[in-house]
Design a protein around this motif. Sequence first.
Motif, PDB file in Angstrom:
ATOM      1  N   MET A 189       0.821  -1.213   0.000  1.00 45.32           N
ATOM      2  CA  MET A 189       0.000   0.000   0.000  1.00 45.32           C
ATOM      3  C   MET A 189       0.852   1.258   0.000  1.00 45.32           C
ATOM      4  N   GLN A 190       1.938   1.258   0.744  1.00 46.31           N
ATOM      5  CA  GLN A 190       2.818   2.422   0.788  1.00 46.31           C
ATOM      6  C   GLN A 190       3.428   2.729  -0.580  1.00 46.31           C
ATOM      7  N   ARG A 191       3.538   1.710  -1.419  1.00 44.65           N
ATOM      8  CA  ARG A 191       4.142   1.872  -2.752  1.00 44.65           C
ATOM      9  C   ARG A 191       3.103   2.127  -3.830  1.00 44.65           C
ATOM     10  N   GLY A 192       1.860   2.341  -3.426  1.00 48.05           N
ATOM     11  CA  GLY A 192       0.820   2.624  -4.410  1.00 48.05           C
ATOM     12  C   GLY A 192       0.302   1.409  -5.139  1.00 48.05           C
ATOM     13  N   THR A 193       0.479   0.225  -4.551  1.00 46.50           N
ATOM     14  CA  THR A 193       0.038  -1.012  -5.212  1.00 46.50           C
ATOM     15  C   THR A 193      -1.469  -1.017  -5.447  1.00 46.50           C
ATOM     16  N   TRP A 194      -2.227  -0.437  -4.510  1.00 47.79           N
ATOM     17  CA  TRP A 194      -3.680  -0.365  -4.652  1.00 47.79           C
ATOM     18  C   TRP A 194      -4.134   1.087  -4.584  1.00 47.79           C
ATOM     19  N   ASP A 195      -5.232   1.369  -5.258  1.00 44.83           N
ATOM     20  CA  ASP A 195      -5.919   2.646  -5.092  1.00 44.83           C
ATOM     21  C   ASP A 195      -7.343   2.350  -4.624  1.00 44.83           C
ATOM     22  N   ALA A 196      -8.128   3.398  -4.437  1.00 44.54           N
ATOM     23  CA  ALA A 196      -9.478   3.224  -3.900  1.00 44.54           C
ATOM     24  C   ALA A 196     -10.315   2.298  -4.769  1.00 44.54           C
ATOM     25  N   GLU A 197     -10.200   2.442  -6.083  1.00 41.74           N
ATOM     26  CA  GLU A 197     -11.003   1.624  -6.988  1.00 41.74           C
ATOM     27  C   GLU A 197     -10.610   0.155  -6.897  1.00 41.74           C
ATOM     28  N   GLY A 198      -9.314  -0.108  -6.829  1.00 47.79           N
ATOM     29  CA  GLY A 198      -8.859  -1.488  -6.736  1.00 47.79           C
ATOM     30  C   GLY A 198      -9.315  -2.170  -5.464  1.00 47.79           C
ATOM     31  N   LEU A 199      -9.257  -1.458  -4.340  1.00 42.85           N
ATOM     32  CA  LEU A 199      -9.658  -2.052  -3.067  1.00 42.85           C
ATOM     33  C   LEU A 199     -11.154  -2.306  -2.986  1.00 42.85           C
ATOM     34  N   LYS A 200     -11.928  -1.571  -3.773  1.00 42.62           N
ATOM     35  CA  LYS A 200     -13.372  -1.816  -3.800  1.00 42.62           C
ATOM     36  C   LYS A 200     -13.698  -3.209  -4.339  1.00 42.62           C
ATOM     37  N   GLY A 201     -12.786  -3.774  -5.106  1.00 42.51           N
ATOM     38  CA  GLY A 201     -13.025  -5.106  -5.671  1.00 42.51           C
ATOM     39  C   GLY A 201     -12.895  -6.230  -4.666  1.00 42.51           C
TER      40      GLY A 201
END
Length: 438
Positions: A292-304
């Motif tokens: 997460m600290q490296r930008g692996t996910w964003d809000a849209e991705g985590l919604k999945g």
Amino acid sequence: MKFKTVRLLLLLSSSLFFYGLIFTASAQTDDNQFIFGDALPDAPELSARGTYKVGVRTLEFVNKGQIDILKRKDNIDPVYDRPLKVEVWYPAILPDGAKELVTYDQVMGAANNPQRPLIPYTFQGRASRDAAPLTAEGAFPLIVVSHGYLGSRLLLTYLTENLASKGYIVVAIDHTESTYRDAGGFPSTLLNRPKDILFILNQIADLGKTKSKNFLSGIVDAENTALIGYSMGGYGVLNVAGAGYSQTLLSTFESLTSGSKAVEVRTTNHPDFKASYDPRIKAVVAFAPWGMQRGTWDAEGLKGLKVPVFFVAGSQDDVSGYADGIKAIYSGAVNSDRYLLTYINARHNVAPNPPPYQALKPGLPLQEYYHYAEPAWNEKKINNINQHFVTAFLGIHLKKKDFGKFLELNENSNDKNWTGFKPRSSVGMELLHAVPQK
């Protein structure tokens, strides 16, 4: 004065002899020694071993035609047949008098790193090698386990053996190019972690079919599967369960591989990723998931991420991060019924076996000890607590057990003793719970 000196030397010699006996005992292989996963006197209720005897076997698979990202050259991604070794723990039948005891072969260190030479060692587990599977009770839910970078399929034996004793088929993967023995470049782990997990899930599901000739035939309920991942394993299992990677992760991967877009198939909006959603996966346990600290996910991705998830973290995690790392994933997974167990003041090692006694030897790099140990916690206590909560969480979602009382707790363990914990033993923890948004 001489008398006092002699007396002091005798006391010192006796103490060294006594502690030497303790150290030697830790290396013995009899049934009475403490083995990773055994219950401490203050272990919580559900950490206790289950009623099933446990067998263990090693299987090897090959995932053909995979991208060999570490040999990319001239803007071409070559392919190779990717080997994957797994360890399988399962409910078993043991003959009268047979010992539920196994020796695991492991190494410390890191391949291709002169500062961390490979050091072979062995340790004991409570399972019987190649025991006959228990077939009389039908199929058991499946659990697939993914280790960190670096790690191995034997990194969480305290948990894998414990879960098998409670009626699960537990399969832990050696992720090629991500283990102590074959450490390779990080792009291989970024690309292959979710792909390995899906491949092994499918392979075990096939072997579990009633017409297969494998020992798993008829005892695997792959339609009722959970994933467990630690660190980079957490990175992998969350993606497999629906959390698509971001464009930032794709850009990072391209920069590490001179332009390869191979990981794009696991990003949020890619059609192949959407098609890979697997309804067999009913729950996920993510220990200190990286990214997460490296930008692996964003809000849209985590919604999945829509399946129930049990996150485990240390409040001082200096590898995956806490507030902007693991806790941020927990907060962003708004469509999941999720928990976050936090060990206050722990760092990253909230999942593995305790340090083996070989890691205590003088002269070894401190990194070998701190690959397993927690500076503020007893690792054996963490192991027992993990067994307790993972049993409760997976028992609810895979076995329909009435374990809700073990998760319906006050947020701060210091305020009131948690259900299932012995008096005065539930200190230094926090448990958060959030339900899916409407």
